[in-house]
Design an enzyme around this catalytic site. Sequence first.
Site, mmCIF file in Angstrom:
data_model
loop_
_atom_site.group_PDB
_atom_site.id
_atom_site.type_symbol
_atom_site.label_atom_id
_atom_site.label_comp_id
_atom_site.label_asym_id
_atom_site.label_seq_id
_atom_site.Cartn_x
_atom_site.Cartn_y
_atom_site.Cartn_z
ATOM 1 N N ILE A 30 0.807 -1.224 0.000
ATOM 2 C CA ILE A 30 0.000 0.000 0.000
ATOM 3 C C ILE A 30 0.837 1.270 0.000
ATOM 4 C CG2 ILE A 30 -2.093 -0.982 1.033
ATOM 5 C CD1 ILE A 30 -1.087 -0.030 3.753
ATOM 6 N N GLN A 32 4.989 3.044 -0.911
ATOM 7 C CA GLN A 32 6.405 2.972 -1.236
ATOM 8 C C GLN A 32 6.976 4.323 -0.873
ATOM 9 O OE1 GLN A 32 8.672 0.504 -3.005
ATOM 10 N NE2 GLN A 32 9.906 2.018 -1.927
ATOM 11 N N ASP A 151 6.839 16.540 8.475
ATOM 12 C CA ASP A 151 6.529 16.015 7.135
ATOM 13 C C ASP A 151 5.022 15.996 6.899
ATOM 14 O OD1 ASP A 151 7.087 15.123 4.593
ATOM 15 O OD2 ASP A 151 7.524 13.052 5.168
HETATM 16 N N1 LIG Z 1 -1.155 2.445 9.609
HETATM 17 C C1 LIG Z 1 -1.356 2.569 8.307
HETATM 18 N N2 LIG Z 1 -2.525 2.175 7.756
HETATM 19 C C2 LIG Z 1 -2.728 2.274 6.439
HETATM 20 N N3 LIG Z 1 -1.838 2.785 5.575
HETATM 21 C C3 LIG Z 1 -0.660 3.202 6.053
HETATM 22 C C4 LIG Z 1 -0.338 3.120 7.430
HETATM 23 N N4 LIG Z 1 0.903 3.611 7.605
HETATM 24 C C5 LIG Z 1 1.326 3.998 6.380
HETATM 25 N N5 LIG Z 1 0.408 3.757 5.432
HETATM 26 C C6 LIG Z 1 0.497 4.035 3.988
HETATM 27 O O1 LIG Z 1 1.833 3.917 3.554
HETATM 28 C C7 LIG Z 1 2.317 5.169 3.072
HETATM 29 C C8 LIG Z 1 3.781 5.338 3.431
HETATM 30 O O2 LIG Z 1 3.932 5.270 4.856
HETATM 31 P P1 LIG Z 1 4.854 6.305 5.603
HETATM 32 O O3 LIG Z 1 4.461 7.662 5.187
HETATM 33 O O4 LIG Z 1 4.839 6.008 7.051
HETATM 34 O O5 LIG Z 1 6.251 5.874 4.996
HETATM 35 P P2 LIG Z 1 7.444 6.677 4.360
HETATM 36 O O6 LIG Z 1 8.329 5.648 3.811
HETATM 37 O O7 LIG Z 1 8.004 7.572 5.368
HETATM 38 O O8 LIG Z 1 6.776 7.482 3.228
HETATM 39 P P3 LIG Z 1 7.288 8.819 2.502
HETATM 40 O O9 LIG Z 1 8.753 8.880 2.641
HETATM 41 O O10 LIG Z 1 6.790 8.670 1.114
HETATM 42 O O11 LIG Z 1 6.600 9.944 3.234
HETATM 43 C C9 LIG Z 1 1.384 6.219 3.674
HETATM 44 O O12 LIG Z 1 1.322 7.369 2.856
HETATM 45 C C10 LIG Z 1 0.060 5.454 3.707
HETATM 46 O O13 LIG Z 1 -0.561 5.503 2.447
HETATM 47 MG MG LIG Z 2 5.048 9.266 4.222
#
Ligand SMILES: Nc1ncnc2c1ncn2[C@@H]1O[C@H](COP(=O)(O)OP(=O)(O)OP(=O)(O)O)[C@@H](O)[C@H]1O
Ligand SMILES: [Mg+2]
Length: 373
Positions: A30, A32, A151
């Site tokens: 879901i 990346q 962020d």
């Molecule tokens: N608890 C959750 N339930 C459902 N979806 C989630 C959850 N945590 C994260 N996601 C999905 O996964 C995506 C990426 O997660 P997150 O933002 O924590 O990671 P990231 O690697 O830091 O992303 P980025 O660097 O692109 O901001 C989120 O934008 C969301 O769509």
């Molecule tokens: Mg994110």
Amino acid sequence: MNIKEREKYIEEFDFPHCDDATKYEKVAKIGQGTFGEVFKAKERKNPKKFVAMKKVLMDNEKEGFPITALREIRILQLLKHENVVNLIEISNAVNRYRSTFYLVFDFCEHDLAGLLSNVNVKFNLGEIKKVMQQLLNGLYYIHSNKILHRDMKAANVLITKNGILKLADFGLARAFSISKNGTANRYTNRVVTLWYRPPELLLGDRNYGPPVDLWGAGCIMAEMWTRSPIMQGNTEQQQLTLISQLCGSITTDVWPGVENLDLFSRMELPRNQKRKVRERLKPYVKDPYACDLLDKLLILDPSKRIDSDSALNHDFFWTDPMPGDLSKMLAQHTQSMFEYTAPPRRAGHMRPHHHQAIQKPSHMDSGYQDRVF
Ligand SMILES: Nc1ncnc2c1ncn2[C@@H]1O[C@H](COP(=O)(O)OP(=O)(O)OP(=O)(O)O)[C@@H](O)[C@H]1O
Ligand SMILES: [Mg+2]
């Protein structure tokens, strides 16, 4: 240690505070992010329980567990609130001599970027108020706990099918303190996704605070009506230009002390720009209280920008229609919506590694209209 010995060592190592990742079964990819992949998974013992598993990227194995992930975990362990994503545990999957760690969260059905990119998802004014009220509640809570998110953007705002909003992605978050006895903080200003980055960071401020997150809240609030990010710069210079064109010229008149920021004289700052926040957002936003709150969130001088407490007391939240439950509207949409599974929100703006993990509903391909504010 040779590879064989190492393999055995890791297999037999009992990671404290870590549960075995095999208790979950992956269902779909879901997300990346810059820092790794995110999966939807279900608990084998309790198949009704869904979680989100965020892989910890081991960039440099020799240095052990990444410090950035440790920081994210520490912050998530501290923050427990209805409007902050809940970290259940850290899990560990051993596969030969490699060990993969995951942050395991309660699953949320949607993220706000996914919802906003689907034209069939329509928020009424009471529902928009509910989203913003919960978002500001989350910010009020984390800021009271001396944490900056750093962020803020629609993809990092999760919404459950019951309409509960959760701030997520604390990968760039940090603790802050009010600088005392004249010694300024020296935080990095290379944070916040460019389109949501406030002017003080773009001008090189390293002694910033909670107002950086409130700027992001303002950008997200406007997006609730425009349905796409309001200032989509390609470079830091262009972002500052877009900000000046919307919020007026950055001058010492509107922002005393701005001349002391490192990049003030190094960046090209458009002159004689009138402030047009209300004027340009009114055609989308219409509601005068909403325009007034937006105008106060998108204030150039961070010391004058509204804080979460005052924002929550703004008439926007206390006049009819009052903030209203989101669950009824969301019940019309049975498919999860995430930024990752939605079509790009801007022509020509492709996300890297965009593998389709969940089948896109067909209406998204045909019905989606790109509207750049
Ligand atoms: N608890 C959750 N339930 C459902 N979806 C989630 C959850 N945590 C994260 N996601 C999905 O996964 C995506 C990426 O997660 P997150 O933002 O924590 O990671 P990231 O690697 O830091 O992303 P980025 O660097 O692109 O901001 C989120 O934008 C969301 O769509
Ligand atoms: Mg994110």
